[in-house]
Design a protein around this motif. Sequence first.
Motif, PDB file in Angstrom:
ATOM      1  N   LEU A  74       0.818  -1.214   0.000  1.00 57.65           N
ATOM      2  CA  LEU A  74       0.000   0.000   0.000  1.00 57.65           C
ATOM      3  C   LEU A  74       0.848   1.260   0.000  1.00 57.65           C
ATOM      4  N   ARG A  75       2.155   1.103   0.046  1.00 57.93           N
ATOM      5  CA  ARG A  75       3.100   2.206   0.011  1.00 57.93           C
ATOM      6  C   ARG A  75       2.821   3.217   1.117  1.00 57.93           C
ATOM      7  N   SER A  76       2.668   4.482   0.795  1.00 67.06           N
ATOM      8  CA  SER A  76       2.531   5.510   1.821  1.00 67.06           C
ATOM      9  C   SER A  76       1.252   5.362   2.641  1.00 67.06           C
ATOM     10  N   ALA A  77       0.273   4.624   2.126  1.00 65.58           N
ATOM     11  CA  ALA A  77      -0.967   4.431   2.876  1.00 65.58           C
ATOM     12  C   ALA A  77      -0.760   3.572   4.119  1.00 65.58           C
ATOM     13  N   ASN A  78       0.274   2.750   4.113  1.00 66.86           N
ATOM     14  CA  ASN A  78       0.591   1.944   5.304  1.00 66.86           C
ATOM     15  C   ASN A  78       2.036   1.486   5.203  1.00 66.86           C
ATOM     16  N   ILE A  79       2.907   2.140   5.934  1.00 68.04           N
ATOM     17  CA  ILE A  79       4.329   1.818   5.843  1.00 68.04           C
ATOM     18  C   ILE A  79       4.769   0.770   6.854  1.00 68.04           C
ATOM     19  N   THR A  80       3.854   0.335   7.731  1.00 66.60           N
ATOM     20  CA  THR A  80       4.167  -0.741   8.680  1.00 66.60           C
ATOM     21  C   THR A  80       3.032  -1.769   8.656  1.00 66.60           C
ATOM     22  N   PRO A  81       2.932  -2.540   7.597  1.00 61.66           N
ATOM     23  CA  PRO A  81       1.811  -3.482   7.456  1.00 61.66           C
ATOM     24  C   PRO A  81       1.840  -4.594   8.493  1.00 61.66           C
ATOM     25  N   LYS A  82       0.643  -5.012   8.878  1.00 60.19           N
ATOM     26  CA  LYS A  82       0.531  -6.135   9.806  1.00 60.19           C
ATOM     27  C   LYS A  82       0.895  -7.431   9.095  1.00 60.19           C
ATOM     28  N   TYR A  83       1.166  -8.453   9.876  1.00 61.65           N
ATOM     29  CA  TYR A  83       1.430  -9.787   9.356  1.00 61.65           C
ATOM     30  C   TYR A  83       0.160 -10.614   9.437  1.00 61.65           C
ATOM     31  N   ASP A  84      -0.141 -11.313   8.352  1.00 56.39           N
ATOM     32  CA  ASP A  84      -1.340 -12.145   8.301  1.00 56.39           C
ATOM     33  C   ASP A  84      -0.989 -13.602   8.553  1.00 56.39           C
ATOM     34  N   ASP A  85      -1.971 -14.332   9.023  1.00 56.30           N
ATOM     35  CA  ASP A  85      -1.813 -15.760   9.295  1.00 56.30           C
ATOM     36  C   ASP A  85      -1.498 -16.519   8.018  1.00 56.30           C
ATOM     37  N   ALA A  86      -0.508 -17.409   8.095  1.00 58.28           N
ATOM     38  CA  ALA A  86      -0.020 -18.117   6.911  1.00 58.28           C
ATOM     39  C   ALA A  86      -1.126 -18.889   6.197  1.00 58.28           C
ATOM     40  N   GLN A  87      -1.923 -19.629   6.933  1.00 63.62           N
ATOM     41  CA  GLN A  87      -2.972 -20.424   6.291  1.00 63.62           C
ATOM     42  C   GLN A  87      -4.038 -19.528   5.668  1.00 63.62           C
ATOM     43  N   THR A  88      -4.336 -18.424   6.307  1.00 59.67           N
ATOM     44  CA  THR A  88      -5.300 -17.477   5.751  1.00 59.67           C
ATOM     45  C   THR A  88      -4.801 -16.923   4.423  1.00 59.67           C
ATOM     46  N   ILE A  89      -3.494 -16.595   4.365  1.00 60.58           N
ATOM     47  CA  ILE A  89      -2.902 -16.108   3.121  1.00 60.58           C
ATOM     48  C   ILE A  89      -3.005 -17.173   2.034  1.00 60.58           C
ATOM     49  N   TYR A  90      -2.669 -18.413   2.384  1.00 62.10           N
ATOM     50  CA  TYR A  90      -2.719 -19.493   1.399  1.00 62.10           C
ATOM     51  C   TYR A  90      -4.095 -19.574   0.750  1.00 62.10           C
ATOM     52  N   LYS A  91      -5.128 -19.567   1.568  1.00 62.71           N
ATOM     53  CA  LYS A  91      -6.475 -19.712   1.013  1.00 62.71           C
ATOM     54  C   LYS A  91      -6.897 -18.468   0.239  1.00 62.71           C
ATOM     55  N   ALA A  92      -6.442 -17.303   0.675  1.00 64.05           N
ATOM     56  CA  ALA A  92      -6.740 -16.083  -0.068  1.00 64.05           C
ATOM     57  C   ALA A  92      -6.062 -16.108  -1.434  1.00 64.05           C
ATOM     58  N   VAL A  93      -4.836 -16.581  -1.478  1.00 67.12           N
ATOM     59  CA  VAL A  93      -4.103 -16.673  -2.746  1.00 67.12           C
ATOM     60  C   VAL A  93      -4.775 -17.683  -3.666  1.00 67.12           C
ATOM     61  N   ILE A  94      -5.202 -18.807  -3.116  1.00 71.10           N
ATOM     62  CA  ILE A  94      -5.898 -19.810  -3.928  1.00 71.10           C
ATOM     63  C   ILE A  94      -7.158 -19.204  -4.555  1.00 71.10           C
ATOM     64  N   ALA A  95      -7.896 -18.415  -3.776  1.00 68.80           N
ATOM     65  CA  ALA A  95      -9.087 -17.754  -4.311  1.00 68.80           C
ATOM     66  C   ALA A  95      -8.712 -16.751  -5.402  1.00 68.80           C
ATOM     67  N   GLU A  96      -7.613 -16.007  -5.201  1.00 64.62           N
ATOM     68  CA  GLU A  96      -7.150 -15.046  -6.209  1.00 64.62           C
ATOM     69  C   GLU A  96      -6.754 -15.757  -7.504  1.00 64.62           C
ATOM     70  N   LEU A  97      -6.097 -16.901  -7.373  1.00 63.78           N
ATOM     71  CA  LEU A  97      -5.698 -17.656  -8.559  1.00 63.78           C
ATOM     72  C   LEU A  97      -6.915 -18.178  -9.321  1.00 63.78           C
ATOM     73  N   THR A  98      -7.946 -18.557  -8.587  1.00 64.89           N
ATOM     74  CA  THR A  98      -9.188 -18.998  -9.226  1.00 64.89           C
ATOM     75  C   THR A  98      -9.771 -17.875 -10.076  1.00 64.89           C
ATOM     76  N   THR A  99      -9.800 -16.673  -9.518  1.00 62.05           N
ATOM     77  CA  THR A  99     -10.315 -15.520 -10.239  1.00 62.05           C
ATOM     78  C   THR A  99      -9.422 -15.158 -11.424  1.00 62.05           C
ATOM     79  N   ALA A 100      -8.104 -15.229 -11.216  1.00 58.41           N
ATOM     80  CA  ALA A 100      -7.169 -14.885 -12.298  1.00 58.41           C
ATOM     81  C   ALA A 100      -7.357 -15.804 -13.498  1.00 58.41           C
ATOM     82  N   ALA A 101      -7.501 -17.108 -13.244  1.00 58.08           N
ATOM     83  CA  ALA A 101      -7.702 -18.052 -14.350  1.00 58.08           C
ATOM     84  C   ALA A 101      -9.002 -17.758 -15.084  1.00 58.08           C
ATOM     85  N   SER A 102     -10.063 -17.477 -14.316  1.00 59.35           N
ATOM     86  CA  SER A 102     -11.359 -17.169 -14.930  1.00 59.35           C
ATOM     87  C   SER A 102     -11.280 -15.893 -15.763  1.00 59.35           C
TER      88      SER A 102
END
Length: 500
Positions: free
Chosen positions: A155-183
């Motif tokens: 987010l650049r200047s909008a947030n220069i100290t981003p929080k860390y997200d849970d690894a498994q949550t990221i995995y499933k979010a990425v899987i959902a993003e990949l589903t959308t990207a393929a579509s």
Amino acid sequence: MNTIKIVKSCVVLLIATMTTISCSDYLDVNTNPNNPAESTPGLTLPAAQRNLTALNAQQMTYLGQYLAYNWATPSNWSANQEFYRYTINSNFYGNIFESSYATIFRDLTYVQNYNDASGAVNYDAYKAIAVTLKGFQYQYLVDLYGDVPYTEANLRSANITPKYDDAQTIYKAVIAELTTAASTALSLPTNAENPGSKDIMNGGDMKRWARFANTIKLRMLVRLSNTNQDTYIKAQIASINANGAGYIQADISTNPGYSDNASKQNPFYGYFRNVTTNTQTDRGDFTVATDYVLNYLTTTNDPRLNRLYAPAETGGAFKGAPQITTLPGTGFTSKNLSKVGPGLITTVDANQVVMSMPEALLLQAEAIQRGYIAGGEAAAKAKYEEAIVASFTRLGVANPAVAAATYYSQDIANVNWGSSANKIQAIITQKWVALNGTSSIELWIEKTRTGFPANLPQPVEGGGTRPVRLLYPGSEIARNALNVPAQTATTPFTANPFWK
């Protein structure tokens, strides 16, 4: 392998990109990637692809090769001792984390968020590509570090100290993003601009991008096999089947116009060979085979041996060394040992593989064997053998189909499908051979996930425990201290990834 021919104008655009977009990280508040003064997706995308490819082909592959016990160091060099001692600290390979956020995600996020102010041009093709590549790299960050910045990152200047997200949550979010990207890649509007030669990976072939997104997603789903989420995994594979694109049918590789010039060589080639003279770099001289990998390839009668490794300069034999900081000088100098071979160091302008067919086929074999993809054991066996043929082919073994069939027909466990009591072990062992020198970070990750190859040695000086992850780099700890998860000297050896 499909070869994408890159026109000279694309190379010029890439050079322009590299000069107009400076390196920075998410603390750089002086650059707004959503309103750049001098860039467009067509300029930014090839820079991101080039940087992602170089990071994976060089540092990540080199790291994977040592932690998978494929490479060692000769007695006349003191390099790479951190590998033998397992010196995993906040200064060890921090560039994987840094480069991902500072350049790769920065540029891909810009492409992903770009909109034509006039509304005349649709950039959905670029966006699908950017999301796919972000998913590819985020998967590795989670595999290597665990929790990382995701929802508040980039987010650049909008947030220069981003929080860390849970690894498994990221995995499933990425899987959902990949589903959308393929579509998205498969259903672009008529006014969508095709990247064409500005896409230095797939030449604007959006069906190839859909297949790539599906295959990254499959890799992640197979990674989840130990997490008791079979219902979720099968549902996600059903969504892959539904889009109809399938999985990659040729190596996914990059070529912006690699040439025999400084900073323009094929990145793997450039790690080991100097510009113009094609003489060995220092790395080329101090990177040799381990005794274990050569013995394995020899005892299994594997003709990939002389493609993965070169005979020693002195004597012409294939000889390796153990991973140890102090070797005897006699018979263990760089001239006495086998170095990286001609099947890996090919030509200065060769395409650089990002995901190979052998890997994709072995992922499918494992998914079938685990019951995630229909077909049963016969189908898993067919994919397994097809993967071995693909490995022989891409390494340049003579008469690859015949040579591969001769090889996998031997009555040897983890070579012949029928002779292998544990089919998953056979698949991962063959992956350890096929990805030697190519996407080799996978080999370390797969060893962590499955325990295979079994009986893989590790340095005595490493303390008896192979690391399972990296530590967050010191620079990240300094600038984002309130959000970086706690870590200690034992974290790399005890904090298994969530999917373990």
